[in-house]
Design a protein around this motif. Structure first.
Motif, PDB file in Angstrom:
ATOM      1  N   ASP A  35       0.839  -1.201   0.000  1.00  0.00           N
ATOM      2  CA  ASP A  35       0.000   0.000   0.000  1.00  0.00           C
ATOM      3  C   ASP A  35       0.871   1.246   0.000  1.00  0.00           C
ATOM      4  N   GLU A  36       0.338   2.322  -0.554  1.00  0.00           N
ATOM      5  CA  GLU A  36       1.032   3.610  -0.490  1.00  0.00           C
ATOM      6  C   GLU A  36       0.592   4.287   0.802  1.00  0.00           C
ATOM      7  N   PRO A  37       1.540   4.600   1.697  1.00  0.00           N
ATOM      8  CA  PRO A  37       1.132   5.258   2.944  1.00  0.00           C
ATOM      9  C   PRO A  37       0.666   6.683   2.674  1.00  0.00           C
ATOM     10  N   GLU A  38      -0.144   7.201   3.571  1.00  0.00           N
ATOM     11  CA  GLU A  38      -0.587   8.587   3.430  1.00  0.00           C
ATOM     12  C   GLU A  38       0.605   9.500   3.709  1.00  0.00           C
ATOM     13  N   GLU A  39       0.838  10.451   2.815  1.00  0.00           N
ATOM     14  CA  GLU A  39       1.973  11.368   2.972  1.00  0.00           C
ATOM     15  C   GLU A  39       1.559  12.539   3.848  1.00  0.00           C
ATOM     16  N   THR A  40       1.849  12.399   5.132  1.00  0.00           N
ATOM     17  CA  THR A  40       1.406  13.412   6.106  1.00  0.00           C
ATOM     18  C   THR A  40       2.529  14.370   6.494  1.00  0.00           C
ATOM     19  N   GLY A  41       3.726  14.164   5.934  1.00  0.00           N
ATOM     20  CA  GLY A  41       4.852  15.037   6.263  1.00  0.00           C
ATOM     21  C   GLY A  41       4.666  16.435   5.694  1.00  0.00           C
ATOM     22  N   THR A  42       5.403  17.388   6.246  1.00  0.00           N
ATOM     23  CA  THR A  42       5.301  18.773   5.766  1.00  0.00           C
ATOM     24  C   THR A  42       6.529  19.173   4.941  1.00  0.00           C
ATOM     25  N   THR A  43       7.460  18.228   4.751  1.00  0.00           N
ATOM     26  CA  THR A  43       8.648  18.491   3.932  1.00  0.00           C
ATOM     27  C   THR A  43       8.893  17.278   3.029  1.00  0.00           C
ATOM     28  N   PHE A  44       9.711  17.470   1.993  1.00  0.00           N
ATOM     29  CA  PHE A  44      10.077  16.361   1.115  1.00  0.00           C
ATOM     30  C   PHE A  44      10.776  15.260   1.915  1.00  0.00           C
ATOM     31  N   VAL A  45      11.696  15.647   2.808  1.00  0.00           N
ATOM     32  CA  VAL A  45      12.450  14.664   3.603  1.00  0.00           C
ATOM     33  C   VAL A  45      11.511  13.837   4.483  1.00  0.00           C
ATOM     34  N   ALA A  46      10.573  14.501   5.163  1.00  0.00           N
ATOM     35  CA  ALA A  46       9.643  13.790   6.062  1.00  0.00           C
ATOM     36  C   ALA A  46       8.803  12.771   5.293  1.00  0.00           C
ATOM     37  N   ASN A  47       8.327  13.158   4.105  1.00  0.00           N
ATOM     38  CA  ASN A  47       7.515  12.231   3.314  1.00  0.00           C
ATOM     39  C   ASN A  47       8.335  11.075   2.769  1.00  0.00           C
ATOM     40  N   ALA A  48       9.584  11.336   2.373  1.00  0.00           N
ATOM     41  CA  ALA A  48      10.451  10.262   1.875  1.00  0.00           C
ATOM     42  C   ALA A  48      10.718   9.253   2.995  1.00  0.00           C
ATOM     43  N   GLU A  49      10.993   9.755   4.195  1.00  0.00           N
ATOM     44  CA  GLU A  49      11.254   8.871   5.340  1.00  0.00           C
ATOM     45  C   GLU A  49      10.035   8.006   5.657  1.00  0.00           C
ATOM     46  N   LEU A  50       8.875   8.641   5.647  1.00  0.00           N
ATOM     47  CA  LEU A  50       7.622   7.952   5.942  1.00  0.00           C
ATOM     48  C   LEU A  50       7.396   6.781   4.970  1.00  0.00           C
ATOM     49  N   LYS A  51       7.606   7.036   3.668  1.00  0.00           N
ATOM     50  CA  LYS A  51       7.397   6.006   2.642  1.00  0.00           C
ATOM     51  C   LYS A  51       8.450   4.900   2.737  1.00  0.00           C
ATOM     52  N   ALA A  52       9.710   5.282   3.006  1.00  0.00           N
ATOM     53  CA  ALA A  52      10.793   4.286   3.098  1.00  0.00           C
ATOM     54  C   ALA A  52      10.577   3.358   4.293  1.00  0.00           C
ATOM     55  N   HIS A  53      10.236   3.931   5.456  1.00  0.00           N
ATOM     56  CA  HIS A  53       9.991   3.107   6.655  1.00  0.00           C
ATOM     57  C   HIS A  53       8.827   2.145   6.428  1.00  0.00           C
ATOM     58  N   ALA A  54       7.744   2.639   5.825  1.00  0.00           N
ATOM     59  CA  ALA A  54       6.550   1.805   5.607  1.00  0.00           C
ATOM     60  C   ALA A  54       6.876   0.627   4.692  1.00  0.00           C
ATOM     61  N   ALA A  55       7.623   0.890   3.598  1.00  0.00           N
ATOM     62  CA  ALA A  55       7.958  -0.186   2.651  1.00  0.00           C
ATOM     63  C   ALA A  55       8.954  -1.177   3.243  1.00  0.00           C
TER      64      ALA A  55
END
Length: 199
Positions: free
Chosen positions: A43-63
């Motif tokens: 699944d694609e996690p919801e991108e709740t970060g407020t910066t590019f770095v935060a969203n990249a981290e969120l997606k990498a951890h989830a995968a």
């Protein structure tokens, strides 16, 4: 000191085939087998970060957690000066659920109006996460200006309206190999590779 990547297989935490292909080509010299999150049915996690770095981290951890493999995520987008940095982290969302980038480019151009300031940049944040929670992040940028109407059918996303600094063609008109050498993703990649990969 960054953690070195020593596994043979890497999940690219993206369902965007253009992005997966581009990242796969950049990692090819290291003999890394890449598999996309889409191919694994993640699944694609919801991108709740407020910066590019935060969203990249969120997606990498989830995968990484879901696949139990190291995962590389990228969050990237277009930041236009006269729009206060928009569309920024919402670059993909401006294209709507149908990923209509022709409409997204038209929206950027409409919002810019008659502004004499056409400057903007592509920003790319890369996050390489392992299942144990370790994560390394890198950010790359390429400066340029917005052109209208869009030109060229190479690349993807906003490429046809972005003319990199010092060039007379857009990313949409540029040969893919040439773009790979100088793009925001390439800039972030050079930093990632220097820190985490060994030939």
């Amino acid at each position: 000191m960054s953690r070195k990547f020593s596994d043979g297989r890497l999940v690219i935490a993206s369902h965007n085939s253009g992005k997966v292909r581009e990242i796969g080509e950049l990692l090819a010299p290291f003999g890394v087998e890449v598999v996309s999150a889409g191919a694994l049915g993640l699944d694609e996690p919801e991108e709740t970060g407020t910066t590019f770095v935060a969203n990249a981290e969120l997606k990498a951890h989830a995968a990484a957690k879901a696949a139990n493999l190291p995962a590389l995520a990228d969050d990237s987008g277009l930041a236009v000066d006269c729009l206060g940095g928009d569309p920024g982290i919402y670059s993909a969302r401006w294209a709507g659920p149908g990923k209509d980038f022709a409409a997204a480019m038209a929206l950027v151009n409409d919002r810019m109006g008659d502004s004499p300031d056409r400057r903007g940049r592509f920003v790319c944040a890369l996050a390489l996460a392992w299942p144990d929670g370790v994560c390394e992040t890198f950010e790359g940028v390429v400066e340029g200006e917005m052109v209208w109407p869009p030109r060229g059918a190479q690349g993807f996303g906003y490429d046809p309206m972005f003319q990199p600094q010092g060039h007379t063609v857009t990313f949409g008109e540029m040969e893919p190999a040439k773009k790979h050498e100088m793009s925001h993703r390439a800039d972030a990649f050079h930093k990632l590779v220097a820190a985490c990969f060994q030939r």
